[in-house]
Design a protein around this motif. Structure first.
Motif, PDB file in Angstrom:
ATOM      1  N   ALA A 156       0.816  -1.221   0.000  1.00 54.18           N
ATOM      2  CA  ALA A 156       0.000   0.000   0.000  1.00 54.18           C
ATOM      3  C   ALA A 156       0.846   1.265   0.000  1.00 54.18           C
TER       4      ALA A 156
ATOM      5  N   LEU B 189      -1.998   5.655  -7.832  1.00 55.87           N
ATOM      6  CA  LEU B 189      -3.005   6.555  -8.388  1.00 55.87           C
ATOM      7  C   LEU B 189      -2.531   7.066  -9.743  1.00 55.87           C
TER       8      LEU B 189
ATOM      9  N   GLU C 132      -9.510   7.359  -2.610  1.00 55.81           N
ATOM     10  CA  GLU C 132      -8.599   6.198  -2.582  1.00 55.81           C
ATOM     11  C   GLU C 132      -7.655   6.283  -1.371  1.00 55.81           C
ATOM     12  N   LYS C 133      -7.111   7.475  -1.167  1.00 55.53           N
ATOM     13  CA  LYS C 133      -6.168   7.634  -0.044  1.00 55.53           C
ATOM     14  C   LYS C 133      -6.889   7.479   1.296  1.00 55.53           C
TER      15      LYS C 133
ATOM     16  N   ARG D 249     -11.115  11.056  -6.879  1.00 58.11           N
ATOM     17  CA  ARG D 249     -10.567   9.682  -6.885  1.00 58.11           C
ATOM     18  C   ARG D 249      -9.320   9.590  -6.001  1.00 58.11           C
ATOM     19  N   TYR D 250      -8.499  10.602  -6.085  1.00 53.67           N
ATOM     20  CA  TYR D 250      -7.270  10.620  -5.283  1.00 53.67           C
ATOM     21  C   TYR D 250      -7.621  10.583  -3.797  1.00 53.67           C
TER      22      TYR D 250
ATOM     23  N   ARG E 186      -7.388   3.852   1.844  1.00 54.04           N
ATOM     24  CA  ARG E 186      -6.104   3.234   2.164  1.00 54.04           C
ATOM     25  C   ARG E 186      -5.698   3.541   3.623  1.00 54.04           C
TER      26      ARG E 186
END
Lengths: 735, 316
Positions: A647, A681, B206-207, B202-203, B210
């Motif tokens: 990750a 990304l 997603e982060k 999206r960034y 995560r």
């Protein structure tokens, strides 16, 4: 384990009034002597009794557990103050794996009748399954309440077996036989002790067979004891014998299935587990094992010359890059060091979901928290299954692989403390910053003289007497092996390992190999340990107070105070690298004062001593790079790959860039591939990075594929467009 | 090269929207509000994030159309005044980005952003925004922000929330990653030097996911986006679910030199060719699943090479 059905029914006889006893007794007698069909018919008749309690025993006896449950409820409704009924009902819940309900009923019985022997025994059984220290105490209380309760005596014998106190186990079993000459579970304990001691023959199975030729429990128990002693292959034989005696004994099918699963024989495992499950044996271990095997379709297996690696599909591309070479490296190192070769490939399973891994350790003593070894099969957590910085996967891998070699070399006859100690020793031998650091709980245990004598150390792994005892035992075992290696050389550890293979007791091995009694060894070792830990032992209390003032100064941004105070106490407890460690406080204070050089020095100390928090290591790498030390920055980020390679595509990309600019193209390719496998990304940039690395490695076709992938993600990506044009013109020139 | 197979009307429209140049609107107004923290730690965190975003926006465009409210100034009255003023200034060609940071609450009916003094509800916010012409993006990054979607969604307005419902009540981390998205060039995944609202979404989402995954914490926030004005918000906008088209067009931040609004006349043909090639590439990507991999790769490589050559000609 289900070894106590018969004895439990006996307890019922003891517990209840004459009329119930006279009804139930013939059925339990049939069962006791192995007349299982007669027993079943007899119990079936009981289900027509006028007495709900007798009906409950009847339904239980023929395996209709829900009906038995209803009848117990009815019996209690009629006699709410009957403690005996509650105990029997509790035993039904215990047998059907519902420990909370069982415990509740045992406690209710104790409220009705203080010191109820059956209730105390029930609580002892529950505690014994969790390897709790209070199991022994409760069993002793039960025996005190009823000195003629053979089942409590048998439990004490079994607990002593688990505690590796075989002399005591034998004595307890013999006491049970004095209470009842036909105490089959006691005989099973004695049989298992003979098997563990590798005696060529044991009279006990014959004696058991004479009383009850269908008593599968004795063989299953022996199999279970062998599992606890890591003798998995031998255990299989005993589970099979149990099934031969009584094919309907589902516990044995379940344990056999789980053992096959542990040894990676999946087809056989599924066969027995499904048989148990389909016939209503649905304890957590059986159900979870089947679920785990169902999930294997989500895993990929990779073969190397000496190993098979099973990784979850979602992280296989990434982890394979690191796990496979590390596994091969460790095997090669151990083959050289232990002077032996493995007879078959090591099977490594890596679980991203800790719950899946936990299924692998169910019913096993000890923490089983990070990795577990079953002969040639190693199962462990994936780094993605743990919080970043809390798990060093490579260290765990080397630890478990050491077990593979030690178990193979000793034919699985080795005390737990020795194999664990050697495995802990190997972690720091592989790299000084690997392995676990000294933590305050261990220090406290040393200070309070809680370390066990070496010959009793196995007990510290199995039934902890205080919360941290398992961790302390790992530490102690590791330091014992360190001490032996330092004083006598590593070869001495190998000599001891081979001596254990003869099933020789630890005291004899120590005396023969080290030339001193175990007591004398303990004394020498402890003196040496106290010398090693002199500073933290002496300064720990003061350090604890002053680190708090450093933390307070850091919070208030009193940087000079942090530096003054932190520098003074830093080396008092140098191994403390967890949250709130002095190195990070100092580094932050130095950075705030623009003193990068000093900050760098503190962070380097942190990393060298085993600090693992990824953001801190990344900070160190960034400063190293900034200060023109790319080689050190590469080493720091590479260290992180052994801790938390998942990750974090940005970390892999950074490491790839550093490697590329430093001329290590192959490592750069590995890192850019890892970045891509981490699902970045910025997909286009990652493909482009990899394309550039391939170009430098003169792998033009692969470079072209990557640049096209970059442009597929971002068609207008100018640098990738330029590289594509460059590659195309190069292709034309080549033609 | 084989012509691309015909596409359905819906997909074609989606493609055209996706392919539309992230056109520079007449003006983009940015309003960022950091609400009440309740505790000093949150107060500091929220104000810090608002200041970060303010700095990034100003550095990016040099625009003076950036308004940031935090601390005692971030009141409902002040917000109403700022948005009221925009209602008078903005034209239908302009765009507005409203970013909300802080704690929110939800009573089962309406969402409220916690501010010093009276809170502002999503219905009140919607009413203030409805008076402003032009395309809008509302990014509510607070706890409970999912409860605001119903009131805020409207045609021509993209709504992003940090939580999937009003009942996700824990403090969120989405704002941290939204600010990071504006700072990190990696957000611009299509490399056109413009960070679109969709790319930033999206960034950050997603982060955020995560973050919870690596910290082994149960995710207490699930970001979502709605930009059709009539659908349900989704977590993964795509052509398939019809969400994300407006957000993809919405230029949140320009990274490099803005593309020339109009090319020199001698390059117009090349630009037309470039646009055609980009469309063909996009069409081909949509056809990927239905064609043999080798054929797809061959056609894609040819198109990408031609596009690179065309771009090189334009850049001369």
């Amino acid at each position: 384990m289900r070894l106590l059905v018969f004895a439990g029914a006996w307890a019922a006889v003891w517990a209840c009034g004459l009329s119930a006893e006279s009804a139930i007794d013939p059925c339990t007698q049939h069962r006791h002597y192995g007349r299982l069909d007669e027993a079943e018919r007899c119990f079936a008749k009981l289900t027509f009794s006028q007495d709900p309690y007798v009906r409950a025993e009847g339904f239980w006896g023929i395996g209709q557990f829900q009906d038995a449950n209803s009848q117990f409820r009815a019996a209690i409704a009629i006699e709410p103050k009957n403690a005996d009924y509650r105990v029997r009902w509790g035993r039904l819940f215990y047998e059907r794996w519902n420990k909370p309900e069982a415990e509740k009923l045992f406690r209710e019985a104790l409220e009705i009748t203080k010191d109820h022997a059956g209730a105390l025994l029930g609580l002892a059984l529950i505690a014994s399954e969790g390897f709790e220290a209070k199991a022994v105490e409760l069993a002793e209380q039960a025996l005190k309440a009823d000195p003629k309760l053979p089942e409590a005596q048998e439990l004490l014998a079994r607990l002593a077996v688990e505690d590796v106190n075989f002399d005591k186990a034998r004595q307890e079993a013999e006491k049970a036989l004095l209470l009842s000459a036909e105490a089959l579970d006691a005989m099973a304990v004695l049989a298992s002790l003979d098997v563990l001691a590798d005696k060529p023959a044991t009279p006990w199975f014959e004696r058991i067979d004479k009383i009850n030729p269908r008593f599968a429990e004795a063989y299953a128990y022996t199999g279970h004891v062998l599992i606890l002693n890591r003798r998995y292959e031998e255990a299989i034989g005993y589970f099979q014998k149990a099934i031969e005696r009584n094919p309907r004994y589902l516990d044995a099918h379940s344990e056999l299935g789980i053992t096959y699963m542990r040894l990676a024989s999946e087809k056989k495992a599924r066969e027995h587990l499904e048989l148990a499950y389909e016939n209503g044996y649905r304890d957590p271990a059986t159900v979870n094992s089947l679920r785990l095997m169902d999930s294997y379709k989500n895993f990929q297996t990779f073969l190397t010359p000496k190993a098979e690696v099973r990784l979850h599909k979602k992280e296989a591309d990434l982890l394979r890059v690191y796990f496979q070479p590390e596994l091969e490296r460790a095997i090669a190192a151990y083959e050289k060091k232990y002077k032996m070769t493995l007879k078959s490939p090591v099977k490594l399973e890596v679980y991203p979901d800790h719950e899946d891994f936990a299924v692998r350790t169910m019913g096993m003593p000890g923490l089983g928290a990070l990795g577990v070894t079953f002969g040639y099969v190693v199962a462990m957590d994936s780094p993605s299954g743990r919080k970043p910085g809390t798990f060093h996967w490579a260290s765990t891998l080397w630890h478990e692989l050491s077990h593979v070699f030690v178990l193979a070399a000793t034919n699985h006859r080795v005390p737990r403390w020795f194999t664990e100690g050697l495995a802990v020793h190997e972690e720091t031998a592989a790299s000084a910053d690997w392995g676990d650091r000294l933590d305050p709980t261990i220090l406290q245990a040393v200070k309070e003289k809680k370390l066990l004598p070496v010959v009793q150390l196995d007990r510290g792994f199995i039934r902890p007497k205080y919360p941290a005892q398992i961790i302390v035992s790992y530490f102690q075992a590791g330091r014992i092996c360190d001490y032996i290696s330092q004083k006598w050389g590593f070869q001495k550890l190998l000599d001891m390992m081979h001596a254990f293979a003869g099933n020789t007791p630890a005291a004899e091995v120590i005396e023969k190999q080290l030339g001193m009694k175990a007591e004398a060894f303990d004394k020498e070792f402890l003196e040496s340990l106290h010398k090693q830990l002199a500073t933290p032992l002496e300064k720990f209390d003061e350090w604890s107070k002053r680190i708090r003032s450093v933390a307070a100064a850091a919070k208030e941004k009193r940087h000079d105070d942090v530096i003054r105070e932190g520098s003074q106490i830093r080396d008092w407890f140098a191994e403390y690298v967890e949250a709130g460690n002095v190195y990070e406080f100092l580094a932050d204070a130095y950075l705030a004062k623009q003193d990068k050089k000093s900050a760098l020095a503190e962070l380097e100390r942190y990393a060298k001593i085993g600090g693992r928090y990824p953001p801190t290591l990344k900070k160190l790498a960034a400063i190293e790079e900034e200060m023109g030390r790319p080689k050190e920055a590469i080493a720091t980020l590479e260290k992180l790959n052994y801790i938390f390679p998942v990750a974090d595509p940005e970390m892999h990309r950074k490491l790839g860039e550093l490697c590329l600019s430093h001329g290590d193209v192959h490592m750069a390719i590995r890192e850019f591939e890892a970045s891509l496998a981490s699902r970045p990304l910025d997909l286009a940039a990652s493909h482009y990075d990899l394309a550039q690395a391939y170009m430098k490695a003169r792998r033009v076709e692969e470079a072209r594929d990557q640049v096209l992938s970059a442009l597929e993600a971002a068609p207008g990506y100018r640098p990738a467009q330029k590289l594509l044009l460059e590659l195309s013109s190069k292709k034309k020139e080549d033609h | 090269m084989a012509p691309p197979a015909a596409l359905g009307g819906g997909v074609r429209l989606a493609l055209l929207l996706l392919l539309a140049v992230l056109s520079a609107p007449a003006a983009t107004f940015y309003v960022t509000v950091a609400g009440l923290g309740g505790e000093p730690e949150y107060e500091q965190r929220f104000a810090g994030l608002a200041k970060d975003i303010d700095k990034l926006l100003k550095a990016s465009s040099g625009s003076t159309r950036v308004e940031t409210l935090y601390g005692p100034a971030a009141t409902k009255a002040k917000l109403s005044e700022v948005l009221g003023s925009l209602a008078n200034q903005a034209t239908p060609q302009d765009s507005l980005v409203l970013m909300l940071i802080g704690h929110g609450s939800y009573d089962g009916f309406d969402y409220k952003l916690n501010l010093p003094g009276p809170d502002v509800s999503s219905i009140e916010l919607a009413s203030m925004l409805d008076r402003i012409p032009g395309m809008q993006l509302v990014v509510s990054m607070t706890s409970c922000s999912g409860g605001a979607v119903l009131a805020l969604k409207k045609e021509g307005r993209a709504v992003i929330t940090a939580t999937k419902s009003g009942t996700e009540k824990n403090a969120t981390v989405f704002a941290r990653y939204w600010a990071e998205a504006l700072r990190d060039a990696a957000t611009d995944t299509d490399k056109n030097e413009v960070i679109s609202a969709l790319e930033a979404y999206r960034y950050a989402s997603e982060k955020t996911a995560r973050f919870y995954d690596t910290q082994k914490r149960i995710a207490t926030e699930h970001a979502q986006l709605e930009d059709t004005g009539k659908g349900d918000p989704v977590r993964d906008p795509s052509a398939e679910n019809g969400q994300g088209l407006l957000a993809a067009r919405f230029a949140l931040l320009r990274l490099g030199a803005a593309q020339a609004a109009a090319a020199a006349p001698e390059k117009r043909k090349l630009l037309e060719k470039k646009e055609t090639l980009e469309q063909q590439i996009a069409h081909l990507k949509y056809q990927r699943a239905a064609m043999p991999t080798d054929e797809y790769k061959k056609q894609l490589a040819a198109l990408l090479l031609e596009l690179a050559q065309t771009q090189a000609e334009i850049d001369k």
